[in-house]
Scaffold this active site. Structure first.
Site, short mmCIF file in Angstrom:
data_model
loop_
_atom_site.label_atom_id
_atom_site.label_comp_id
_atom_site.label_asym_id
_atom_site.label_seq_id
_atom_site.Cartn_x
_atom_site.Cartn_y
_atom_site.Cartn_z
N ILE A 198 0.90 -1.23 0.26
CA ILE A 198 0.13 0.08 -0.06
C ILE A 198 0.85 1.21 0.10
CG2 ILE A 198 -1.79 1.20 1.29
CD1 ILE A 198 -2.89 -1.32 0.21
N HIS A 210 -16.61 -8.38 8.31
CA HIS A 210 -16.51 -7.41 7.51
C HIS A 210 -17.90 -6.48 7.38
CE1 HIS A 210 -14.00 -10.66 5.59
NE2 HIS A 210 -13.53 -9.81 5.10
N GLY A 211 -19.05 -7.08 7.97
CA GLY A 211 -20.15 -6.24 8.03
C GLY A 211 -19.96 -5.24 9.11
N CYS A 235 -9.80 -2.72 2.00
CA CYS A 235 -10.08 -2.80 0.43
C CYS A 235 -11.66 -3.54 0.37
CB CYS A 235 -9.01 -3.85 -0.28
SG CYS A 235 -8.63 -5.27 0.81
N ASN A 236 -11.68 -4.29 1.17
CA ASN A 236 -13.38 -4.95 0.99
C ASN A 236 -14.10 -3.81 1.57
OD1 ASN A 236 -13.16 -7.82 -0.07
ND2 ASN A 236 -12.11 -8.24 1.63
N GLN A 248 -7.34 -5.83 -4.40
CA GLN A 248 -7.21 -5.50 -3.04
C GLN A 248 -6.03 -4.33 -2.75
OE1 GLN A 248 -6.86 -8.28 -4.49
NE2 GLN A 248 -4.51 -8.72 -4.10
N GLY A 257 -6.05 -2.69 8.11
CA GLY A 257 -5.64 -3.64 9.03
C GLY A 257 -5.89 -3.19 10.61
N HIS A 284 -10.39 -9.60 -5.22
CA HIS A 284 -11.52 -10.29 -4.27
C HIS A 284 -12.68 -10.23 -5.19
CE1 HIS A 284 -9.30 -9.65 -0.57
NE2 HIS A 284 -9.05 -8.52 -0.77
P1 NAD Z 1 3.15 -5.01 3.42
O1 NAD Z 1 3.75 -5.99 4.53
O2 NAD Z 1 3.02 -4.99 2.07
O3 NAD Z 1 3.66 -3.59 4.00
C1 NAD Z 1 4.10 -3.05 5.08
C2 NAD Z 1 5.37 -2.32 4.70
O4 NAD Z 1 5.97 -1.81 6.32
C3 NAD Z 1 6.84 -3.30 4.69
O5 NAD Z 1 7.57 -2.60 3.91
C4 NAD Z 1 7.32 -3.42 6.07
O6 NAD Z 1 8.88 -3.73 5.79
C5 NAD Z 1 7.19 -2.06 6.66
N1 NAD Z 1 7.13 -2.04 8.08
C6 NAD Z 1 7.09 -3.22 9.05
N2 NAD Z 1 7.13 -2.70 10.22
C7 NAD Z 1 7.35 -1.42 10.27
C8 NAD Z 1 7.55 -0.50 11.00
N3 NAD Z 1 7.29 -0.81 12.56
N4 NAD Z 1 7.83 0.84 10.66
C9 NAD Z 1 7.92 1.14 9.53
N5 NAD Z 1 7.50 0.32 8.59
C10 NAD Z 1 7.49 -0.94 9.12
O7 NAD Z 1 1.68 -4.51 3.84
P2 NAD Z 1 0.57 -3.82 3.36
O8 NAD Z 1 -0.09 -4.95 2.55
O9 NAD Z 1 0.88 -2.69 2.47
O10 NAD Z 1 -0.62 -3.51 4.44
C11 NAD Z 1 -0.37 -2.17 5.20
C12 NAD Z 1 -1.68 -1.80 5.72
O11 NAD Z 1 -2.71 -1.71 4.74
C13 NAD Z 1 -2.30 -3.05 6.72
O12 NAD Z 1 -3.00 -2.40 7.74
C14 NAD Z 1 -3.33 -3.75 5.67
O13 NAD Z 1 -4.34 -4.42 6.32
C15 NAD Z 1 -3.66 -2.49 5.04
N6 NAD Z 1 -4.37 -3.14 3.88
C16 NAD Z 1 -3.63 -4.14 2.96
C17 NAD Z 1 -4.32 -4.22 1.54
C18 NAD Z 1 -3.72 -5.34 0.68
O14 NAD Z 1 -4.22 -6.11 -0.04
N7 NAD Z 1 -2.42 -5.44 0.63
C19 NAD Z 1 -5.46 -3.74 1.12
C20 NAD Z 1 -5.86 -2.51 1.98
C21 NAD Z 1 -5.48 -2.54 3.19
#
Ligand code: NAD
Length: 338
Positions: free
Chosen positions: A12, A194-195, A140-141, A302, A110, A220
């Protein structure tokens, strides 16, 4: 210019950084990263100032030729807004850091809703973020469902929504996720979480959801049934309503797009960065009205649908532009709906 710091540069975070860079009214002040890996090299090559999130790993960045701009503490102090895109649960741990520097922050879906004052979707409740210091951009959902339900809620009223979420097993880079040969109720309890998450955006909405996971990394897929309070005579009215919305794409029958694979192929052919699809993708033929019951199927990418929402949330939080203007600017600069 709003100076935006991105803490957590993964799936993200890297997309939000590129989207922020494309805006005329904001700039990426820097990105904070924990691991000195290929993604960190990509950040440096994109000329984003890189800050280290972890004191113990600073040497690792230097060893791969990345000159650090500072530590995450510096990034938070120097930025007008932080987008926290760290893994689930880490955002809540980071909140005291943002409070210490009095830097407003966005969190991601998350995190628990309690991490912030507002759970945000640009179409549904932009204005609620205007007085907040901490905002959670919903998952995302939840983003996909909020965009779809908002116009129905406003125009017809919703008696009850029922959604089955066929969830991707993991993102393409999540090599350890699964299932790889199964269809798994996840969570097995009904209704799924999710709801309630959608209800953080629409507190009055009656919605039940069921979730399962399947072996794909693409997107999704939601099957949606909405019982409308005042259904129109004809599905054509609903179709037109949805087609007038931004960030909702209806897939016409002639396109031959029969699943998430063809959708991703289409996005890559169209030259979308990383093959991203920021919009909900609704199969037009699936839009069906049976009495008061509306049905449809939609696919949600997503990795990218929350990206424009983060850009809009930055403007909402800083009181920079009204919602419709922010959405229009974000859409135009990213090439959404085009
Ligand atoms: P990711 O694991 O791809 O990226 C997270 C990044 O943060 C990584 O580069 C990691 O090295 C870094 N990181 C870890 N600990 C850290 C810290 N203490 N300080 C700074 N950086 C740190 O995760 P993501 O998929 O990008 O998800 C990030 C957030 O977005 C979560 O809350 C997730 O639920 C939400 N999200 C993810 C998606 C998806 O499908 N991937 C969709 C919507 C929302």
């Amino acid at each position: 210019m709003i100076r935006v710091g991105i803490n957590g540069y993964g799936t993200i975070g890297k997309r939000v950084a590129d989207a922020v860079r494309a805006q005329p009214d904001m700039t990426v002040h820097g990105v904070a990263k924990r691991s000195p890996d290929y993604v960190a090299v990509g950040a440096a090559e994109a000329e984003y100032p890189v800050y280290a999130a972890d004191e113990d790993r600073t040497d690792g960045f230097r060893e791969i030729g990345i000159d650090l701009a500072g530590m995450v503490d510096d990034l938070v102090a120097e930025s007008d807004v932080i987008v926290d895109a760290t893994p689930s649960g880490i955002g809540a741990q980071n909140r005291p850091l943002y409070e210490r520097h009095e830097t407003p922050a966005l969190f991601q879906g998350g995190e628990d809703a309690t991490v912030a004052e507002v759970s945000f979707n640009a179409r549904a409740n932009y204005d609620e973020a205007e007085d907040a210091d901490y905002v959670r951009v919903v998952s995302c959902n939840t983003t996909g469902l909020s965009r779809f339900l908002a116009p129905l809620y406003e125009n017809y009223g919703i008696e009850k929504a029922r959604v089955t979420l066929v969830r991707r097993g993991g993102d393409p880079n999540q090599t350890g996720r699964g299932p790889i040969n199964d269809a798994v109720p996840d969570p097995v309890s009904i209704p799924s979480h999710h709801g309630p998450d959608v209800q953080t955006v629409f507190p009055e909405l009656d919605i039940d959801t069921i979730g399962l996971k399947v072996p794909t990394t693409m997107m999704h897929l939601h099957t949606v049934n909405v019982t409308l309070e005042n259904a129109p005579e004809d599905i054509a009215a609903v179709r037109e309503q949805l087609q007038d919305e931004d960030r909702l794409l209806t897939i016409p029958e002639y396109a031959g797009i029969d699943g998430a694979g063809t959708l991703k192929d289409f996005a890559l052919d169209a030259g979308r960065p990383r093959g991203d699809i920021w919009e909900n993708c609704i199969w037009e033929e699936s839009l069906t009205l049976e009495g008061n019951d509306l049905y449809c199927m939609q696919a949600i990418h997503q990795e990218s649908d929350v990206v424009p929402e983060n850009v809009d949330a930055i403007r909402a939080l800083t009181g920079h532009l009204p919602g419709p203007e922010s959405r229009a600017l974000t859409n135009e600069t990213l090439g959404i709906d085009s």
